[in-house]
Scaffold this motif. Structure first.
Motif, short mmCIF file in Angstrom:
data_model
loop_
_atom_site.label_atom_id
_atom_site.label_comp_id
_atom_site.label_asym_id
_atom_site.label_seq_id
_atom_site.Cartn_x
_atom_site.Cartn_y
_atom_site.Cartn_z
N ASP A 1 -0.24 -5.77 -7.55
CA ASP A 1 -1.65 -5.70 -7.12
C ASP A 1 -1.79 -4.74 -5.91
O ASP A 1 -2.67 -4.89 -5.08
N PHE B 1 -2.16 -1.21 -3.55
CA PHE B 1 -3.17 -0.18 -3.35
C PHE B 1 -2.49 1.20 -3.30
O PHE B 1 -1.39 1.31 -2.76
N THR C 1 -6.86 5.07 -5.59
CA THR C 1 -7.87 5.98 -5.05
C THR C 1 -7.28 7.34 -4.67
O THR C 1 -6.08 7.48 -4.48
N TYR D 1 -1.53 -0.66 -12.94
CA TYR D 1 -2.04 -1.28 -11.72
C TYR D 1 -3.54 -1.52 -11.83
O TYR D 1 -4.18 -1.07 -12.78
N ARG D 2 -4.09 -2.23 -10.84
CA ARG D 2 -5.53 -2.51 -10.85
C ARG D 2 -6.29 -1.22 -10.54
O ARG D 2 -6.17 -0.68 -9.44
N VAL E 1 0.85 -1.18 0.00
CA VAL E 1 0.00 0.00 0.00
C VAL E 1 0.89 1.24 0.00
O VAL E 1 1.90 1.29 0.71
N LEU F 1 -9.65 1.60 2.15
CA LEU F 1 -8.99 1.07 0.95
C LEU F 1 -8.45 -0.34 1.17
O LEU F 1 -8.68 -1.23 0.37
N SER F 2 -7.70 -0.53 2.25
CA SER F 2 -6.96 -1.77 2.43
C SER F 2 -7.73 -2.82 3.22
O SER F 2 -7.47 -4.00 3.08
N GLU G 1 -9.19 -0.36 -9.74
CA GLU G 1 -10.10 -0.22 -8.60
C GLU G 1 -9.34 -0.08 -7.27
O GLU G 1 -9.94 0.12 -6.22
N ARG G 2 -8.02 -0.21 -7.35
CA ARG G 2 -7.23 -0.03 -6.13
C ARG G 2 -6.49 1.31 -6.11
O ARG G 2 -5.68 1.57 -5.23
N MET H 1 -14.42 3.54 -4.14
CA MET H 1 -14.09 2.15 -4.51
C MET H 1 -15.29 1.45 -5.15
O MET H 1 -15.13 0.67 -6.08
#
Lengths: 174, 417
Positions: A71, A73, A100, A94-95, A50, A128-129, A97-98, A168
């Motif tokens: 993967d 955050f 933010t 990166y993904r 993260v 988030l996490s 949806e992670r 999210m």
């Protein structure tokens, strides 16, 4: 405070700053490890799961994404979007949806009256996490501060938590 | 009580639980948070009776500590780096007089070049000063060692330095169990001085001693350190019996029973080493770690006993004797006299350079393969070293070394555009 929140939830945590010139405005880094067993490792975190960016003006000065897990955050303190910040390239790696953002400084101004986004970002981090609860964040804030300052920060962290949760959900459906 | 707290704050609490009667200190990073914490505890009345004395320098800090200890008060101070150097004359006097002062050294590099980060150069510079030197592996051990240190110092009437890695431990938040006041009181009896400045029973402390008895007085200091080799493990056992955890002692081993290679180190890097060794063990490599908790007195027999069954050893140290090599290595080699063991010295982490698992894996595997130079500087940037050597070979006015190297790495803070 993140390590205190993790401790409150019965986990082992190790938090340490990067050590440098402690002058106001200098770029600084701080690290936190959370585990279910004793943490013996003392090296700086080289590949974070993260990443929290407190100051978006650093984004184009320092490679803050260096080593971030594929993967991982990301939470950036800003009113703007990743694309507005010129981070389209990052978004694609990166993904999505992670990745933010939260206007933590503005939220801090509203609740605390000072541009201190730290505790606010912890609320966002919890959303988030999922590694710590908002209750644990509140506990950690009250451990460090008291009275009006503590309650202002708790309210601000809680607003950031809701903000990131909503974002999210939107990202998940985007 | 278990809590998540900063290392410095935990040490301040442990010192306060030991009921010092005089605390004097001069602020220097990375030690400052400890005495700040203690200052708050004195001011709010939590720690009483205790006199907190602000002094004008580290030299004054140790001088005041000597005076208060000679007057019969349990005395504490803390310092680091240049601060320890500045008090050096008084440091020798404290041990020479046999005064049981306890001092934290929050280990930090020594300049020049000025550097606030961690290594062991500061306490190693005082290796021969006559103080007992204990090294903490974690913040829990730092807490426990301070409580043990007062008992040890007062039992032997000699000063004890508790060394903990600056920033890496002092500024790290981690889980620490702070003992109760009742348990600490039961473990650590009130200070009963062997010598005291008392107007009702006057003595002088600090006589000039000529050739007729100087060697004997010095030998007695050595004899006490040899006694400490028995007292340190005994106090660690008493501590363990009361508080339920192992802290301190002379040495601590990890996976050494069947180890062919043993890595020797001091302080917080032991944690990173243990994680590295676990991964190497998973690959079938027979390797273990020997942590030295007591650097002075140096536990020659205990070190020798652990290393006897191994084939080679690697001393990983955050200190460096310029013109020779390792500092700890020299002592380890003395312990190995007569045993044919292959040994390597790895100097690492100077001035805060991170000691990573990746670098340890590479370096230790090279040692096992016998491809490692006998003296290695882990992760040394040869590019900038060689550039400077070339510069010096080619021009007379090659300029200040530190500034040149910073320019070469592209990180100079000022005057470079």
């Amino acid at each position: 405070m993140l390590s205190i929140a993790a401790f409150v939830q019965g986990r082992h945590a190790q938090a340490f700053p990067s050590f440098g010139s402690e002058r106001t405005g200098a770029p600084v880094v701080a690290f936190c490890r959370i585990d279910d067993k004793e943490i013996r490792l003392r090296e700086p975190i080289l590949a974070p799961d993260v990443l929290i960016v407190q100051d978006p003006t650093l984004l184009h000065q320092v490679d803050v994404f260096q080593g971030l897990q594929p993967d991982g955050f990301v939470l950036i303190n800003t009113k703007r979007t990743f694309d507005d910040l010129g981070l389209a390239d990052i978004s694609s790696r990166y993904r999505h949806e992670r990745l933010t953002t939260v206007p933590a400084t503005e939220i801090a101004m509203k609740h605390i009256g000072r541009p201190l986004p730290n505790a606010v970002l912890l609320g966002g981090f919890a959303a988030l996490s999922g590694l710590i609860t908002l209750d644990a964040v509140a506990h950690a804030i009250r451990d460090k501060f008291s009275g009006k300052v503590a309650e202002g920060n708790v309210a601000a962290a809680s607003e950031a938590f809701d903000y990131v949760k909503r974002q999210m959900e939107e990202l998940a459906h985007a | 009580m278990l809590k998540q707290t900063e290392g410095s704050h935990a040490v301040a609490e442990a010192v306060a639980l030991s009921r010092p009667e005089v605390i004097c200190a001069y602020p220097i990073s990375p030690q400052t948070h400890i005495v700040e914490g203690l200052g708050e505890l004195v001011k709010d009345g939590t720690l009483a009776p205790c006199e907190f004395i602000n002094v004008e320098s580290e030299f004054a800090a140790m001088s005041v500590a000597i005076g208060s200890s000679a007057a019969g008060a349990r005395t504490y101070t803390a310092t680091a780096s240049q601060g320890l150097l500045f008090m050096a004359e008084a440091v020798y006097n404290a041990s020479g007089l046999g005064l049981p002062i306890v001092m934290t050294v929050a280990n930090r590099a020594i300049g020049a070049p000025i550097n606030i980060w961690n290594d062991h150069s500061d306490s190693m510079s005082q290796r021969d000063c006559g103080w007992i030197q204990l090294f903490a592996e974690s913040n829990q051990e730092a807490v426990d060692l301070h409580i043990q240190a007062f008992k040890l110092a007062e039992e032997l009437s000699m000063p004890v330095m508790v060394c903990m890695d600056g920033f890496i431990l002092t500024h790290a938040y981690e889980r620490v169990d702070i003992p109760s006041q009742a348990d600490v009181d039961a473990f650590l009896p009130p200070y009963e001085p062997r010598q005291v400045l008392d107007t009702s029973d006057p003595v002088s402390i600090g006589a000039m001693v000529g050739p007729e008895a100087f060697m004997e007085v010095r030998y007695l200091a050595h004899a006490k350190q040899l006694m400490a080799l028995d007292v340190i493990p005994r106090i660690a056992e008493e501590f363990s019996a009361r508080f339920g955890r192992n802290s301190g002692g002379l040495i601590r081993t990890y996976q050494t029973d069947d180890a062919e290679t043993i890595v020797i180190a001091l302080g917080s890097v032991l944690g990173t080493l243990k994680d590295t060794i676990d991964e190497m063990r998973a690959d079938g490599i027979k390797i273990g770690v020997l942590g030295i908790q007591s650097f002075r007195p140096f536990p020659i027999a205990a070190v020798r006993a652990v290393l006897q069954g191994a084939k080679k050893f690697v001393v990983l140290e955050k200190s460096f004797s310029v013109g020779l090599g390792g500092v700890v290595s020299t002592d380890v080699r003395l312990a190995m006299t007569g045993i044919g063991l292959k040994g390597y010295t790895v100097v690492a982490g100077l001035g805060g350079r991170a000691i990573t698992k990746a670098s340890l894996h590479r370096t230790l595997r090279e040692a096992i393969a016998d491809t490692l130079p006998q003296l290695t500087f882990m992760d040394l940037d040869w590019r900038i070293v060689n550039r400077q050597l070339e510069r010096e070979a080619h021009m007379r006015r090659s300029g200040p070394i530190a500034e040149n190297l910073l320019r070469d790495v592209g990180a100079v803070a000022s005057k470079v555009h």
